[in-house]
Design an enzyme around this catalytic site. Sequence first.
Site, PDB file in Angstrom:
ATOM      1  N   GLU A 177       0.823  -1.214   0.000  1.00 56.58           N
ATOM      2  CA  GLU A 177       0.000   0.000   0.000  1.00 56.58           C
ATOM      3  C   GLU A 177       0.861   1.270   0.000  1.00 56.58           C
ATOM      4  O   GLU A 177       1.204   1.796   1.056  1.00 56.58           O
ATOM      5  CB  GLU A 177      -0.942   0.017   1.209  1.00 56.58           C
ATOM      6  N   LYS A 219      -2.322  -2.088  -3.282  1.00 57.72           N
ATOM      7  CA  LYS A 219      -3.384  -1.244  -2.708  1.00 57.72           C
ATOM      8  C   LYS A 219      -2.988   0.224  -2.873  1.00 57.72           C
ATOM      9  O   LYS A 219      -2.401   0.816  -1.975  1.00 57.72           O
ATOM     10  CB  LYS A 219      -3.621  -1.582  -1.228  1.00 57.72           C
TER      11      LYS A 219
END
Length: 342
Positions: A177, A219
């Site tokens: 992420e 992500k």
Amino acid sequence: MNAQDLIETAKMLVADNKGLLAIDESNPTCNKRFAKLGIPQTEEARRAYRELIITTPGLGEYISGAILYDETIRQQKQDGTPFIQVITEAGIIPGIKVDMGAKAMAGHPGEKITEGLDGLRDRLQEYFQMGARFAKWRAVIAIGDRIPSQGCIEANAHALARYAALCQEAGLVPIVEPEVLMDGAHTLDQCSEVTEEVLQTVFNQLYTQRVMQSGMILKPNMVLPGLTCSQQESVDEVADATVNCLLRNVPAAVPGIAFLSGGQSGELASARLNAMNFRFKARSPWALTFSFGRAIQQPALDIWQGKEANISKAQQALLHRAKCNWAARRGEYNAAMEGKGV
């Protein structure tokens, strides 16, 4: 590392138009949200709220994986059933947030570096034994006056890659992420440029650290103008900018891209995800899905307010948002769904 298990788990996380539910807020973050609504900031209140979420009837129809926090993965229902058992029996894959948060970066005013690599190998082994099958690590990149710096981007990318390699060694699918924050007055084009540089650096580091791309999930942020930017592009323009940026920078071997909501409203996050799938699904090399926290949870939290009598209505609101995002993955979400409930 069992490569085939990692690949199969990654595929399961993005299968059947489902997405991820992020219920991994740290205790201080969760307490802040509770305080705004007058909910006691206690471990029992957090436990009760998590139980409300994971026991929502039908949640597994729309959610493939749940990202938990260290406190949460160790908790139980009021009747003593471990949360991890409840989640697994609902057909949802348990995951765990393993970073220790973004801290001020030495020598880089206004920028942050995510910590948590020390001792990570042992923690990952423990989480795997507890039943987790994927993990998450978040890096934050701010856009501002002369930032982000190359030093900040490279340090965070290196940490993400080392985390991902350790995850795969332990049998956990890493959720990578790198979040370019939507705070600020930057334009859509500026966000696209920074996101592109961040993704290029991250994937270069993942390659250097020998991370298997087919056994991970990305992500990222959506490509958005800053919250205080005077020009706010349309849903379709955001979809085009986001997917075109990803097409230039994300290898096709990655099975799925699970967008973070990053402070967007639930409705807007769903609309933007829907536009991406409606316009690009036929030619996207990866699944375009969601890994939302507040954008799914907030309506339920507002309804619950710490009161047992509100649990059923709160669960209905949670399921509705999950269903809206499931529809957005199919390119079938529309604003009319918001008036219908579940």
